[in-house]
Design an enzyme around this catalytic site. Structure first.
Site, PDB file in Angstrom:
ATOM      1  N   GLU A 210       1.808  10.268   1.396  1.00 52.30           N
ATOM      2  CA  GLU A 210       1.113   9.387   0.457  1.00 52.30           C
ATOM      3  C   GLU A 210       2.167   8.819  -0.481  1.00 52.30           C
ATOM      4  OE1 GLU A 210      -1.795   8.456   0.870  1.00 52.30           O
ATOM      5  OE2 GLU A 210      -2.596   9.979   2.237  1.00 52.30           O
ATOM      6  N   CYS A 244       0.635   5.255  -8.482  1.00 51.51           N
ATOM      7  CA  CYS A 244       1.106   4.682  -7.217  1.00 51.51           C
ATOM      8  C   CYS A 244       0.309   3.451  -6.793  1.00 51.51           C
ATOM      9  CB  CYS A 244       1.080   5.730  -6.104  1.00 51.51           C
ATOM     10  SG  CYS A 244      -0.559   6.412  -5.742  1.00 51.51           S
TER      11      CYS A 244
END
Length: 456
Positions: A210, A244
């Site tokens: 991720e 993110c």
């Protein structure tokens, strides 16, 4: 290394005993994890304040409440997730039953990230437990206060024979990733991800990554500029830009650029006051090296708003920049901080071509009232996740997976998708005896020959 191999051997032994298989055990561990969050809420809030300057309301929303919702959703759904799925059986295999049986992978390694150090460590653990795995979890060494809370208190709630918390510096992560775990789950940056893939390769260990990337926000002239600006500011400067999926840059149609800049500035002032440094709602940069990288990136830039910083506090103001050259690091590397470049475009088509010519982003945000235009972005732009007319909000939906594509990551989780990531969907066919015997005799044998002829 021998210490970590011994740890893995112990957990593998536990897994082979079948301890983690019963749904009752999985539910009990999830309930204990929920109890940990409730009992140590203040400890975690204090640690998040020390590590990242997070306001308690922000920490509760993005870390603790997110996890509570995830656990409750998993507890309510796990009985259906573990149930074998019946599938059709071809005529040639009759009489038989075919099904897909979810089974746990074994012992998994979960490496947490520092920007959301509670959520991004425990959300994968929720999925791993639900799927029936043993697990080693390692908090990020950069969020040291959170790591201390985890290491000291979490083992008191979970079954130590199946789940272990390991703290340490980056060398610990490096040594762990070289071991033959059944799966590695990593959240973080691209450089570390490459090292993890290389370490996992000799053991053929599957890896979920991720990561991040440069997630664009596109503002078109037909959007509501004020609402768009407020939603971009919220999504960008949450956690001081260290998210993110935060908008990494804005592509805006030239006709509404001046209005957007005005509204972005107004929203920043409304959310964080005239001096964000004194605002309780505004966070800090995780450590000095990251702070210095961000400050250096502002040199010689055309700053529209903000630009203030303080090394002692690791503070960088919410900052808008204009006319950034395409070759500059702000437009080539993930910023991961409170700096927002603004780039002019002439049309939606130009925005699509601009984004498509670059690595696939983790998230795509487009602000427009035109459904046909939005459909064009859906069809032509590859991205891990897409949200129209807002930012970040798709994270709240347990029925949608989260994950990247290309350089923004591989694999996905959240809800059922996390359960699937930590499971092997095993095909199982069970045939019966009686008709197989009958097919040896007429008229059944002629029927069998006819069926076989269809496939010859």
């Amino acid at each position: 290394m021998n210490t970590w191999q011994s740890l893995l051997d112990d957990l593998n032994h536990t897994f082979r005993t079948g301890l983690t298989r019963p749904v009752s055990w999985r539910k009990e561990q999830l309930k204990q994890l929920l109890q940990f969050l409730n009992d140590h809420e203040q400890d975690l809030l204090d640690a998040l304040k020390k590590d990242l300057g997070k306001h308690p309301s922000e920490a509760r929303l993005t870390e603790l409440q997110f996890l509570r919702s995830d656990i409750k959703h998993t507890l309510a759904s796990i009985a259906s997730w573990v149930r074998p799925q019946r599938v059709k059986t071809p005529m040639l295999a009759w009489p038989a039953k075919s099904e897909l049986v979810p089974e746990p992978l074994g012992t998994v390694l979960i490496l947490g990230a520092w920007n959301y150090p509670v959520q991004l460590l425990l959300a994968p653990l929720i999925a791993a437990i639900a799927a029936g795995n043993c697990a080693v979890i390692k908090p990020s060494e950069h969020a040291k206060h959170v790591a201390q809370v985890m290491g000291k208190n979490l083992p008191n709630y979970l079954d130590a024979s199946a789940i272990r918390v390991v703290n340490g510096e980056v060398d610990v992560s490096s040594e762990l990733t070289q071991l033959p775990f059944d799966h590695i789950f990593y959240t973080g940056g691209e450089q570390a991800a490459r090292a993890i893939l290389a370490a996992a390769a000799p053991n053929l260990t599957p890896v979920t990554l991720e990561l991040g990337g440069k997630s664009p926000a596109v503002v078109l002239a037909d959007s509501d500029i004020k609402v768009s600006a407020r939603r971009i500011v919220w999504g960008k400067f949450l956690n001081a830009g260290q998210t993110c999926i935060a908008p990494d840059y804005v592509l805006v149609e030239e006709a509404v650029k001046a209005e957007l800049i005005e509204q972005l500035t107004s929203a920043i002032n409304e959310f964080y006051g005239d001096d964000p440094q004194t605002s309780d709602d505004y966070g800090r940069i995780i450590h000095q090296a990251h702070y210095q990288r961000l400050v250096d990136s502002l040199k010689d830039q055309h700053i529209l708003h903000g630009g203030d910083f303080s090394k002692r506090e690791r503070y960088i103001a919410p900052t808008l920049v204009d006319n950034v050259e395409a070759s500059h690091s702000l437009m080539k590397e993930e910023i991961f901080g409170p700096i927002l470049p603004i780039v002019s475009i002439d049309s939606a088509n130009e925005a699509i071509e601009y984004i498509s010519a670059r690595p696939k982003p983790l998230a795509l945000y487009v602000f427009s009232k035109n459904k046909r235009t939005l459909k064009q972005f859906t069809q032509r732009v590859a991205a891990g996740n897409v949200c129209y007319n807002d930012t970040l909000m798709f994270m709240l939906n347990d029925e949608m997976p989260f994950g990247g594509v290309g350089r923004s990551g591989m694999g996905r989780y959240h809800g059922r998708f996390g359960f699937d990531t930590f499971s092997h969907l095993k095909p199982v066919m069970t045939r019966r005896f009686m008709l197989d015997v009958a097919l040896r005799y007429p008229p059944y044998s002629r029927l069998k020959d006819k069926v076989l002829s269809w496939f010859s």
